[in-house]
Design a protein around this motif. Sequence first.
Motif, PDB file in Angstrom:
ATOM      1  N   GLN A   7     -11.535  -2.870  -0.607  1.00  0.00           N
ATOM      2  CA  GLN A   7     -10.796  -2.619   0.621  1.00  0.00           C
ATOM      3  C   GLN A   7     -10.640  -3.914   1.421  1.00  0.00           C
ATOM      4  O   GLN A   7      -9.568  -4.192   1.967  1.00  0.00           O
ATOM      5  CB  GLN A   7     -11.513  -1.576   1.470  1.00  0.00           C
ATOM      6  CG  GLN A   7     -11.476  -0.196   0.881  1.00  0.00           C
ATOM      7  CD  GLN A   7     -12.392   0.759   1.610  1.00  0.00           C
ATOM      8  OE1 GLN A   7     -13.500   0.393   1.994  1.00  0.00           O
ATOM      9  NE2 GLN A   7     -11.944   1.987   1.796  1.00  0.00           N
ATOM     10  N   ALA A  10      -8.035  -6.106  -0.309  1.00  0.00           N
ATOM     11  CA  ALA A  10      -6.691  -5.551  -0.116  1.00  0.00           C
ATOM     12  C   ALA A  10      -6.185  -5.847   1.291  1.00  0.00           C
ATOM     13  O   ALA A  10      -5.009  -6.187   1.472  1.00  0.00           O
ATOM     14  CB  ALA A  10      -6.709  -4.040  -0.369  1.00  0.00           C
ATOM     15  N   ALA A  21       0.996  -2.373   5.850  1.00  0.00           N
ATOM     16  CA  ALA A  21       0.478  -1.253   5.048  1.00  0.00           C
ATOM     17  C   ALA A  21      -0.415  -1.799   3.947  1.00  0.00           C
ATOM     18  O   ALA A  21      -0.113  -2.813   3.332  1.00  0.00           O
ATOM     19  CB  ALA A  21       1.618  -0.444   4.461  1.00  0.00           C
ATOM     20  N   ARG A  23      -2.687  -0.560   0.472  1.00  0.00           N
ATOM     21  CA  ARG A  23      -2.991   0.474  -0.515  1.00  0.00           C
ATOM     22  C   ARG A  23      -4.205   0.048  -1.310  1.00  0.00           C
ATOM     23  O   ARG A  23      -4.317  -1.097  -1.721  1.00  0.00           O
ATOM     24  CB  ARG A  23      -1.827   0.682  -1.470  1.00  0.00           C
ATOM     25  CG  ARG A  23      -0.617   1.302  -0.824  1.00  0.00           C
ATOM     26  CD  ARG A  23       0.388   1.801  -1.834  1.00  0.00           C
ATOM     27  NE  ARG A  23      -0.158   2.813  -2.739  1.00  0.00           N
ATOM     28  CZ  ARG A  23      -0.246   4.121  -2.459  1.00  0.00           C
ATOM     29  NH1 ARG A  23       0.160   4.557  -1.297  1.00  0.00           N
ATOM     30  NH2 ARG A  23      -0.737   4.966  -3.342  1.00  0.00           N
ATOM     31  N   TYR A  24      -5.112   0.971  -1.524  1.00  0.00           N
ATOM     32  CA  TYR A  24      -6.259   0.763  -2.397  1.00  0.00           C
ATOM     33  C   TYR A  24      -6.644   2.113  -2.955  1.00  0.00           C
ATOM     34  O   TYR A  24      -6.572   3.121  -2.271  1.00  0.00           O
ATOM     35  CB  TYR A  24      -7.431   0.101  -1.670  1.00  0.00           C
ATOM     36  CG  TYR A  24      -7.881   0.836  -0.437  1.00  0.00           C
ATOM     37  CD1 TYR A  24      -8.852   1.819  -0.510  1.00  0.00           C
ATOM     38  CD2 TYR A  24      -7.326   0.559   0.800  1.00  0.00           C
ATOM     39  CE1 TYR A  24      -9.261   2.512   0.602  1.00  0.00           C
ATOM     40  CE2 TYR A  24      -7.728   1.240   1.932  1.00  0.00           C
ATOM     41  CZ  TYR A  24      -8.688   2.214   1.830  1.00  0.00           C
ATOM     42  OH  TYR A  24      -9.085   2.901   2.940  1.00  0.00           O
ATOM     43  N   ASP A  26      -6.434   5.516  -4.209  1.00  0.00           N
ATOM     44  CA  ASP A  26      -5.404   6.534  -3.990  1.00  0.00           C
ATOM     45  C   ASP A  26      -5.071   6.702  -2.510  1.00  0.00           C
ATOM     46  O   ASP A  26      -4.504   7.696  -2.107  1.00  0.00           O
ATOM     47  CB  ASP A  26      -5.848   7.867  -4.580  1.00  0.00           C
ATOM     48  CG  ASP A  26      -7.117   8.393  -3.929  1.00  0.00           C
ATOM     49  OD1 ASP A  26      -7.833   7.586  -3.306  1.00  0.00           O
ATOM     50  OD2 ASP A  26      -7.395   9.597  -4.053  1.00  0.00           O
ATOM     51  N   ARG A  27      -5.405   5.704  -1.696  1.00  0.00           N
ATOM     52  CA  ARG A  27      -5.196   5.804  -0.251  1.00  0.00           C
ATOM     53  C   ARG A  27      -4.236   4.734   0.237  1.00  0.00           C
ATOM     54  O   ARG A  27      -4.108   3.674  -0.355  1.00  0.00           O
ATOM     55  CB  ARG A  27      -6.519   5.652   0.476  1.00  0.00           C
ATOM     56  CG  ARG A  27      -7.513   6.743   0.060  1.00  0.00           C
ATOM     57  CD  ARG A  27      -8.702   6.731   0.906  1.00  0.00           C
ATOM     58  NE  ARG A  27      -8.297   7.145   2.250  1.00  0.00           N
ATOM     59  CZ  ARG A  27      -9.116   7.204   3.267  1.00  0.00           C
ATOM     60  NH1 ARG A  27     -10.358   6.875   3.121  1.00  0.00           N
ATOM     61  NH2 ARG A  27      -8.698   7.577   4.450  1.00  0.00           N
ATOM     62  N   SER A  28      -3.618   5.021   1.361  1.00  0.00           N
ATOM     63  CA  SER A  28      -2.728   4.074   2.004  1.00  0.00           C
ATOM     64  C   SER A  28      -3.003   4.112   3.505  1.00  0.00           C
ATOM     65  O   SER A  28      -3.170   5.188   4.081  1.00  0.00           O
ATOM     66  CB  SER A  28      -1.271   4.449   1.742  1.00  0.00           C
ATOM     67  OG  SER A  28      -0.424   3.574   2.428  1.00  0.00           O
ATOM     68  N   THR A  30      -1.584   2.384   7.209  1.00  0.00           N
ATOM     69  CA  THR A  30      -0.599   1.570   7.907  1.00  0.00           C
ATOM     70  C   THR A  30      -1.165   1.219   9.278  1.00  0.00           C
ATOM     71  O   THR A  30      -1.532   2.103  10.055  1.00  0.00           O
ATOM     72  CB  THR A  30       0.736   2.324   8.067  1.00  0.00           C
ATOM     73  OG1 THR A  30       1.209   2.674   6.761  1.00  0.00           O
ATOM     74  CG2 THR A  30       1.771   1.452   8.757  1.00  0.00           C
TER      75      THR A  30
END
Length: 67
Positions: A7, A10, A21, A23-24, A26-28, A30
């Motif tokens: 995380q 990312a 935004a 993404r890591y 299966d989550r996003s 913003t």
Amino acid sequence: MAYTHEQYQALKEAIAGGELAVRYADRSVTYRSVAEMLQILRLMESELGINADANRGRRLTSFSKGY
């Protein structure tokens, strides 16, 4: 919340890429601003025990022999 190194990486990459935004897995997420992202990045560094201040503010200096 327990953050992971994935995380953290990312988020760093999103900041460097000028993106809001992230993404890591299966989550996003913003974020509202880069300032908010930097605040969360510092929180992650604290929780993960990363000393980013050691590398922040360093400048590369070149020296010339005067030729």
